[in-house]
Design an enzyme around this catalytic site. Sequence first.
Site, short mmCIF file in Angstrom:
data_model
loop_
_atom_site.label_atom_id
_atom_site.label_comp_id
_atom_site.label_asym_id
_atom_site.label_seq_id
_atom_site.Cartn_x
_atom_site.Cartn_y
_atom_site.Cartn_z
N PRO A 65 0.82 -1.16 -0.06
CA PRO A 65 0.08 0.03 0.15
C PRO A 65 0.91 1.25 0.12
O PRO A 65 1.67 1.30 0.73
CB PRO A 65 -0.68 -0.04 1.37
N HIS A 66 0.48 2.18 -1.02
CA HIS A 66 1.27 3.53 -0.94
C HIS A 66 0.43 4.63 -1.14
O HIS A 66 -0.74 4.19 -1.77
CB HIS A 66 2.33 3.32 -1.94
N GLY A 67 1.01 5.83 -0.95
CA GLY A 67 0.32 7.03 -1.42
C GLY A 67 1.15 8.12 -1.12
O GLY A 67 2.32 8.14 -0.64
#
Length: 154
Positions: A65-67
Site C-alpha cells: 500500500p502506498h500513497g
Amino acid sequence: MQLTTFLDLDSNRPSLAVANKRALFQALGQIAGQRLQLDVAELVAALLEREKIGTTGFGNGVAIPHGKVAGLRRIYGLVAHLAEPIDYKAIDGAPVDLVFLLLSLPDAGAEHLKALAAISRVVRHAPTLEKLRGARSGDALTAVLMGVDEPFAA
C-alpha cells in the site's frame, strides 16, 4: 535505492493483528501518523485513494500500500507481518500476510518509483520472503531487512 534509506525499522511490526484491509490501513496510518506527527485520517485517505486505482496487493501474500502525502519530510516506509493473513483482493487472489507501507511527498515521482522498485526487488526474492515470514520479533524482522539490501546493492 536501498530499503534501509526509507524504512523506519523501529516501526516495523512482526505480528500486526487486523481483520481486513480497512483495519490494516487504519493501523498503518496510526503507526506512521504517530512517528511522522501527521494526521492519521489523511494518511488513511491517501492509501484508500491509491487503492481505488487498482489493488496494491502484489501477489504471493505481499501488499505494497502506498500513497502521496503532503507534509512529509522524506519518503517513509515500514514493514508489517500480519498475525493472520487477510483478504486483500490481491492480483493473484491470495490472502496477504506481508505488508510494505510506502508514503511519499506529492512531487516525489522518481524517488517514489525508486522506492517501489526497491521493495519489488525484495518481494520477488522467495528466500527473503521466507525469512521475513519467519521473523517472530521486531529485532528479527529488522535483522532480515538490514541484510536484504546486500544482495541487491549495485
